[in-house]
Design a protein around this motif. Sequence first.
Motif, short mmCIF file in Angstrom:
data_model
loop_
_atom_site.label_atom_id
_atom_site.label_comp_id
_atom_site.label_asym_id
_atom_site.label_seq_id
_atom_site.Cartn_x
_atom_site.Cartn_y
_atom_site.Cartn_z
N ASN A 256 0.87 -1.16 0.00
CA ASN A 256 0.00 0.00 0.00
C ASN A 256 0.91 1.22 0.00
N ILE A 257 0.92 1.98 -1.10
CA ILE A 257 1.94 3.01 -1.29
C ILE A 257 1.52 4.37 -0.71
N LEU A 258 0.35 4.49 -0.12
CA LEU A 258 -0.17 5.72 0.46
C LEU A 258 -0.45 6.75 -0.64
N SER A 259 -1.70 6.83 -1.00
CA SER A 259 -2.14 7.77 -2.03
C SER A 259 -1.81 9.20 -1.63
N ASP A 260 -1.41 10.00 -2.60
CA ASP A 260 -1.09 11.40 -2.33
C ASP A 260 -2.30 12.14 -1.77
N SER A 261 -3.49 11.75 -2.16
CA SER A 261 -4.69 12.43 -1.68
C SER A 261 -4.91 12.21 -0.19
N TYR A 262 -4.30 11.17 0.38
CA TYR A 262 -4.42 10.91 1.81
C TYR A 262 -3.20 11.41 2.60
N ALA A 263 -2.13 11.75 1.92
CA ALA A 263 -0.86 12.08 2.58
C ALA A 263 -0.84 13.55 2.99
N SER A 264 -1.67 13.93 3.93
CA SER A 264 -1.76 15.32 4.36
C SER A 264 -0.81 15.59 5.51
N SER A 265 -0.39 16.84 5.61
CA SER A 265 0.51 17.23 6.70
C SER A 265 -0.21 17.18 8.05
N GLU A 266 -1.54 17.25 8.03
CA GLU A 266 -2.28 17.13 9.29
C GLU A 266 -2.21 15.70 9.83
N LEU A 267 -2.35 14.73 8.93
CA LEU A 267 -2.30 13.33 9.37
C LEU A 267 -0.88 12.89 9.70
N TYR A 268 0.09 13.39 8.95
CA TYR A 268 1.48 12.94 9.09
C TYR A 268 2.39 14.13 9.40
N SER A 269 2.04 14.84 10.45
CA SER A 269 2.78 16.05 10.82
C SER A 269 4.22 15.76 11.21
N TYR A 270 4.52 14.51 11.58
CA TYR A 270 5.87 14.13 11.99
C TYR A 270 6.81 13.92 10.80
N CYS A 271 6.26 13.83 9.60
CA CYS A 271 7.09 13.62 8.41
C CYS A 271 7.43 14.98 7.79
N TRP A 274 8.93 18.08 2.78
CA TRP A 274 9.56 17.70 1.52
C TRP A 274 9.49 16.20 1.29
N ALA A 275 9.55 15.41 2.39
CA ALA A 275 9.49 13.96 2.26
C ALA A 275 8.06 13.47 2.06
N LEU A 276 7.09 14.34 2.35
CA LEU A 276 5.69 13.98 2.16
C LEU A 276 5.17 14.41 0.80
N SER A 277 5.92 15.26 0.11
CA SER A 277 5.48 15.75 -1.20
C SER A 277 5.49 14.61 -2.22
N TRP A 278 4.55 14.63 -3.14
CA TRP A 278 4.44 13.55 -4.11
C TRP A 278 5.64 13.46 -5.05
N PRO A 279 6.20 14.59 -5.53
CA PRO A 279 7.39 14.47 -6.40
C PRO A 279 8.52 13.69 -5.74
N TYR A 280 8.69 13.86 -4.43
CA TYR A 280 9.73 13.09 -3.73
C TYR A 280 9.28 11.65 -3.52
N ARG A 281 8.06 11.47 -3.00
CA ARG A 281 7.61 10.12 -2.64
C ARG A 281 7.53 9.20 -3.86
N ARG A 282 7.07 9.72 -4.98
CA ARG A 282 6.91 8.84 -6.14
C ARG A 282 8.25 8.28 -6.60
N GLN A 283 9.30 9.11 -6.57
CA GLN A 283 10.61 8.62 -6.97
C GLN A 283 11.17 7.63 -5.96
N ASN A 284 10.96 7.91 -4.68
CA ASN A 284 11.44 7.01 -3.64
C ASN A 284 10.70 5.68 -3.69
#
Length: 599
Positions: A256-271, A274-284
Amino acid sequence: MLSVLRVHLPSDIPIVGCELTPYVLLRRPDKTVTTDDVPEFAPLDGHFLRYRIQSDRKVAVCSVHPSEQATLQCLGCVKAKIPISKSYHCSPKCFSDAWQHHRVLHDRAASSVNENGNEEEEIFGRFNSTGSGVISASLTGSASSTSLTNGSTPLYPAAVTQRSGGETWFEVGRSKTYTPTTDDIGHVLKFECVVIDAETKLSLGHPHTILTSRVIPAPCPSPRHLIPVGGADMMAQLDSDGRISSPGTFTVLTYNILSDSYASSELYSYCPSWALSWPYRRQNLLREIIGYRADIVCLQEVQSDHFDDFFAPELDKHGYQALYKRKTNEVYSGNIHTIDGCATFFRRDRFSHVKKYEVEFNKAAQSLTEVAVQTTQKKAALNRLVKDNVALIVVLEAKFTNQGADNPGKRQLLCVANTHVNVQQELKDVKIWQVHTLLKGLEKIAASADIPMLVCGDFNAVPGSASHSLLAMGKVDPLHPDLVVDPLAILRPHSKLTHQLPLVSAYSAFLRGVGLGLEQQRRRMDPTTNEPSFTNCTRDFIGTLDYIFYTADSLTVESLLELLDEDSLRKDTALPSPEWSSDHVALLAEFRCVPRPRR
């Protein structure tokens, strides 16, 4: 006239290998538009945009701490012709602390030129003795390029430069997007955008400029290994150099790769943002998935637009054929292009596509309410059951020889189910019903063909839940507490919550197997449930939700991808993180087809 109002980047921290695309807000006489409305090479209202990307590569940066400017340089690296970027350090302490690793560079260079004469031997002799007496040069003030390189070839060409306010900028790109390279590590990038008259080719107004933070290298997580569970005495590392498996076996990945539409800074404030942005995550994510070299890849939470524009074309380059099932949109009210779904990929050199089945649980809900729910309750029943979840079932034919098969000339088919079950914890009845519906569909396929089966995905069910019991045990205890929640009575009688598929969880083989490295993996398993301690790790939840089930009468597990633990997460408190770009953990198993027992 077209004019630029504002320029910004999705993240101000550029990462090596992650594409940067500036977002430009433009003013037209009648309205405001963005660069999405302006093709890069096509004029709008007689104008187009010209981009330029520059780097302050003149500045030497520390090879250990790339965010710090270098203050000294190892002269031994220069004389040994070691890449000059590795010679810079930000302080004497940095150089001293890194010496044990740094001296390896000198040792390697010394061994490669040792036959060329005593001069080189003498140079390296001064470095190979102890950590003291190391030759270095201080880089103080505004050192010139000559002092930085000590007479060696300058690190960067001086051909394309621009001096501004005492700074020197090197042009590195002239397109709308730019992907930082290792040469950019530690350097600031400058993005410029200016409106150009399409007829005269002259710029209109001053360029709008934005500066980034210093480029940082892409974080590199510790490689995960494939652990044999059948008595083999060595671990095989999975990397990009090749797929490691035995003849006649195949590997399956679920993630489960975590859809960008769910990857909000509110839900994942600890990340970090820049590491939560889709341009970074998709390459990683792509690097990670490609690195596993799996024969079959089952992904969940793949946005429709990301499947079409990124994953399908990128994985095609690596020899994968792609199949996709988007979630239905009776509940979903957002952009139809960003709704997520299940994607299954398989290597074209290993398998061919035979058939595809799409399971829409909404349709199954419609059928159920027509026959099993009273008319007065149908609306309430549909509101509870219709959740847009889907499953994708693919039948493949193997192109490799299955050693040990009872009939070598027989077609070797394989059925792979990929699903993402509803996430809402209060809807336990809906989860059980969705899993049961999928299993009944697979039973029909099994009845029509003698075919091994894999059931993969994010089931949003912890080990020991009714859904997990149904999958792993083939039935649910009538007294199971999850069955108490059944307002529509769709789970009754409880005796019907069964299936006949001989499913076993692949990762339970860690507790049954023998071989080197299994003890460490067993410590990462829950012995009471025979499942991993976790496959999902956030601040609010840590537990197992993802599984690979297989039919044990036709498949056997050869190896499993090692599990993560707290140390593997590099002291991160939760996922996603800069190293791991999803809140879930990828699971991978290597299988071999075995002859079915004769009845």
